[in-house]
Design a protein around this motif. Structure first.
Motif, PDB file in Angstrom:
ATOM      1  N   ASP A 129     -13.580  15.643   5.876  1.00 25.81           N
ATOM      2  CA  ASP A 129     -12.205  15.582   5.370  1.00 25.81           C
ATOM      3  C   ASP A 129     -11.238  15.169   6.472  1.00 25.81           C
ATOM      4  O   ASP A 129     -10.397  14.281   6.280  1.00 25.81           O
ATOM      5  N   TYR A 130     -11.349  15.766   7.648  1.00 24.76           N
ATOM      6  CA  TYR A 130     -10.452  15.424   8.755  1.00 24.76           C
ATOM      7  C   TYR A 130     -10.641  13.965   9.190  1.00 24.76           C
ATOM      8  O   TYR A 130      -9.668  13.270   9.501  1.00 24.76           O
ATOM      9  N   GLY A 131     -11.899  13.514   9.216  1.00 22.05           N
ATOM     10  CA  GLY A 131     -12.143  12.127   9.599  1.00 22.05           C
ATOM     11  C   GLY A 131     -11.543  11.149   8.610  1.00 22.05           C
ATOM     12  O   GLY A 131     -10.930  10.138   8.999  1.00 22.05           O
ATOM     13  N   ILE A 132     -11.692  11.419   7.298  1.00 23.51           N
ATOM     14  CA  ILE A 132     -11.125  10.527   6.284  1.00 23.51           C
ATOM     15  C   ILE A 132      -9.608  10.523   6.349  1.00 23.51           C
ATOM     16  O   ILE A 132      -8.970   9.461   6.270  1.00 23.51           O
ATOM     17  N   LEU A 135      -8.505   8.389   9.263  1.00 21.84           N
ATOM     18  CA  LEU A 135      -8.648   6.952   9.013  1.00 21.84           C
ATOM     19  C   LEU A 135      -7.590   6.450   8.024  1.00 21.84           C
ATOM     20  O   LEU A 135      -7.054   5.344   8.196  1.00 21.84           O
ATOM     21  N   THR A 136      -7.289   7.240   7.001  1.00 15.02           N
ATOM     22  CA  THR A 136      -6.258   6.805   6.057  1.00 15.02           C
ATOM     23  C   THR A 136      -4.872   6.792   6.704  1.00 15.02           C
ATOM     24  O   THR A 136      -4.053   5.923   6.399  1.00 15.02           O
ATOM     25  N   GLN A 137      -4.611   7.731   7.611  1.00 16.64           N
ATOM     26  CA  GLN A 137      -3.336   7.698   8.321  1.00 16.64           C
ATOM     27  C   GLN A 137      -3.232   6.446   9.181  1.00 16.64           C
ATOM     28  O   GLN A 137      -2.169   5.815   9.268  1.00 16.64           O
ATOM     29  N   ILE A 140      -2.452   3.471   6.944  1.00 14.09           N
ATOM     30  CA  ILE A 140      -1.042   3.398   6.550  1.00 14.09           C
ATOM     31  C   ILE A 140      -0.183   2.905   7.702  1.00 14.09           C
ATOM     32  O   ILE A 140       0.770   2.142   7.513  1.00 14.09           O
ATOM     33  N   ALA A 141      -0.530   3.328   8.926  1.00 12.02           N
ATOM     34  CA  ALA A 141       0.308   3.003  10.084  1.00 12.02           C
ATOM     35  C   ALA A 141       0.149   1.552  10.543  1.00 12.02           C
ATOM     36  O   ALA A 141       1.104   0.957  11.049  1.00 12.02           O
ATOM     37  N   VAL A 142      -1.027   0.962  10.363  1.00 12.79           N
ATOM     38  CA  VAL A 142      -1.268  -0.400  10.849  1.00 12.79           C
ATOM     39  C   VAL A 142      -0.539  -1.388   9.939  1.00 12.79           C
ATOM     40  O   VAL A 142      -0.754  -1.380   8.722  1.00 12.79           O
ATOM     41  N   ALA A 193      -5.098   1.312  -0.253  1.00 16.56           N
ATOM     42  CA  ALA A 193      -6.239   2.205  -0.420  1.00 16.56           C
ATOM     43  C   ALA A 193      -6.034   3.503   0.356  1.00 16.56           C
ATOM     44  O   ALA A 193      -6.429   4.586  -0.112  1.00 16.56           O
ATOM     45  N   SER A 194      -5.439   3.425   1.527  1.00 16.48           N
ATOM     46  CA  SER A 194      -5.181   4.632   2.313  1.00 16.48           C
ATOM     47  C   SER A 194      -4.225   5.569   1.590  1.00 16.48           C
ATOM     48  O   SER A 194      -4.444   6.789   1.520  1.00 16.48           O
ATOM     49  N   ILE A 195      -3.155   5.009   1.018  1.00 16.69           N
ATOM     50  CA  ILE A 195      -2.193   5.829   0.272  1.00 16.69           C
ATOM     51  C   ILE A 195      -2.854   6.437  -0.959  1.00 16.69           C
ATOM     52  O   ILE A 195      -2.715   7.639  -1.239  1.00 16.69           O
ATOM     53  N   LEU A 196      -3.589   5.621  -1.696  1.00 17.37           N
ATOM     54  CA  LEU A 196      -4.201   6.090  -2.938  1.00 17.37           C
ATOM     55  C   LEU A 196      -5.258   7.157  -2.672  1.00 17.37           C
ATOM     56  O   LEU A 196      -5.385   8.122  -3.433  1.00 17.37           O
ATOM     57  N   ALA A 197      -6.017   7.015  -1.588  1.00 23.46           N
ATOM     58  CA  ALA A 197      -7.032   8.020  -1.253  1.00 23.46           C
ATOM     59  C   ALA A 197      -6.383   9.373  -0.944  1.00 23.46           C
ATOM     60  O   ALA A 197      -6.897  10.428  -1.358  1.00 23.46           O
ATOM     61  N   ARG A 198      -5.272   9.356  -0.226  1.00 23.51           N
ATOM     62  CA  ARG A 198      -4.593  10.618   0.094  1.00 23.51           C
ATOM     63  C   ARG A 198      -4.021  11.267  -1.166  1.00 23.51           C
ATOM     64  O   ARG A 198      -4.080  12.495  -1.325  1.00 23.51           O
ATOM     65  N   VAL A 199      -3.472  10.449  -2.065  1.00 21.25           N
ATOM     66  CA  VAL A 199      -2.951  11.000  -3.319  1.00 21.25           C
ATOM     67  C   VAL A 199      -4.084  11.569  -4.160  1.00 21.25           C
ATOM     68  O   VAL A 199      -3.961  12.650  -4.760  1.00 21.25           O
ATOM     69  N   MET A 200      -5.206  10.851  -4.206  1.00 17.78           N
ATOM     70  CA  MET A 200      -6.363  11.330  -4.974  1.00 17.78           C
ATOM     71  C   MET A 200      -6.871  12.657  -4.421  1.00 17.78           C
ATOM     72  O   MET A 200      -7.181  13.586  -5.182  1.00 17.78           O
TER      73      MET A 200
END
Length: 315
Positions: A129-132, A135-137, A140-142, A193-200
């Motif tokens: 969970d922490y790794g995902i 990576l999603t953060q 979003i930042a890039v 995808a990063s935003i959607l994964a965090r919302v999911m």
């Protein structure tokens, strides 16, 4: 369900009316004369006045607004000041680039984000969970244009798998066109995808704390089975909201990516219309994009009602 859809359609129509008025008013107050801009600083006043009359810029603002709206309702978006061709032809040519690109990027981001979000929710509080989430953060930042240039260096120059830019056209075959859209779609899909994964993940974690999920576990279901069979449906409402917003953004906000990959899309057409003071192009394309956003919102509302039957019977 029919009453629910009719209510949303009325809201859609009122929103379009308000948007058309705002778009026309905002574009018309922009300083500068399109006729004077097209003819240059040394043009005589008589020549500028004649061009203004030819372009239909001499009428009153209410008359021009009504003419613009009624023309759009009949499928006539006017004639471009710069290209001297119907705006509908310009939109049709550019839409066949922007719409497939938006759908391609949305499909990639959804296919990537949903399983990643489910995995993070199932392994919440653990290293996975922490790794995902890290990576999603980062995704979003890039900035997507920097990621786009990195993709060009890797997959168009170092390993020449995909073209670095340009669009061959659908008439030359679907595969060359899809290859030209792959790198732009990947560049657009990464932050989405990063935003959607965090919302999911957040929606599923909230759902997994409900009583019916604990009952499903008590009946012998594993964590994954509880998520797939009971949690997904109830966690989809915020996810559908983000998907609808992402499609609207991908259709209208890909101008930087289109510039990086030299794609002749709607975003680039709006940019050219603004720089060339082609008001009828700017008004028509922006109105089309607003219609697309409102239509997607309407479809998302219908999807809400399908996912959650309680909304179909609410007042």
């Amino acid at each position: 369900m029919i009453r629910y859809a009719a209510t949303r359609l009325i809201s859609l129509g009122l929103s379009l009316m308000a948007a058309s008025f705002v778009i026309f008013a905002v574009v018309e107050v922009i300083p500068g004369d399109p006729a004077a801009f097209m003819l240059g600083m040394n043009a005589s006043e008589e020549t500028v006045a004649a061009l203004r009359d030819e372009l239909g810029l001499t009428g009153s603002l209410p008359a021009r607004y009504l003419g613009w709206v009624t023309g759009m309702l009949g499928g006539d978006f006017g004639t471009s000041y710069t290209y001297r061709v119907p705006v509908s032809e310009l939109i049709a040519a550019r839409l066949w680039v922007s719409l497939p690109l938006a759908l391609y990027a949305l499909a990639l981001s959804t296919l990537l984000a949903l399983p990643i979000g489910m995995l993070a929710a199932a392994r919440r509080g653990r290293a996975t969970d922490y790794g995902i989430m890290g990576l999603t953060q980062l995704g979003i930042a890039v900035p997507n244009f920097w990621f786009a240039m990195l993709l060009v260096v890797l997959f168009a120059i170092t390993w020449p798998i995909f073209p670095a830019g340009g669009f061959p056209g659908w008439e030359n075959g679907a595969w060359p066109a899809l290859k030209a859209l792959t790198l732009p779609a990947v560049a657009l899909a990464l932050p989405q995808a990063s935003i959607l994964a965090r919302v999911m993940r957040s929606a599923l974690i909230e759902t997994l704390g409900q009583d019916y999920i604990r009952t499903a576990r008590a009946k012998g279901l594993t964590e994954g089975q509880a998520i797939r069979n009971h949690g997904m449906r109830n966690a989809m409402i915020p996810v559908l909201t983000i998907v609808g917003l992402q499609f609207s953004f991908l259709l209208a906000g890909a101008i930087i990516i289109e510039k990086v990959f030299f794609l002749p899309g709607l975003g680039l057409l709006i940019f050219q219309g603004i720089t060339q003071r082609d008001l009828v192009v700017v008004e028509s394309v922006v109105m089309l994009l607003v219609f697309a956003v409102i239509l997607v919102t309407f479809l998302v509302d219908l999807a809400y009602a399908l996912v959650d039957p309680r909304l179909r019977h609410s007042r």
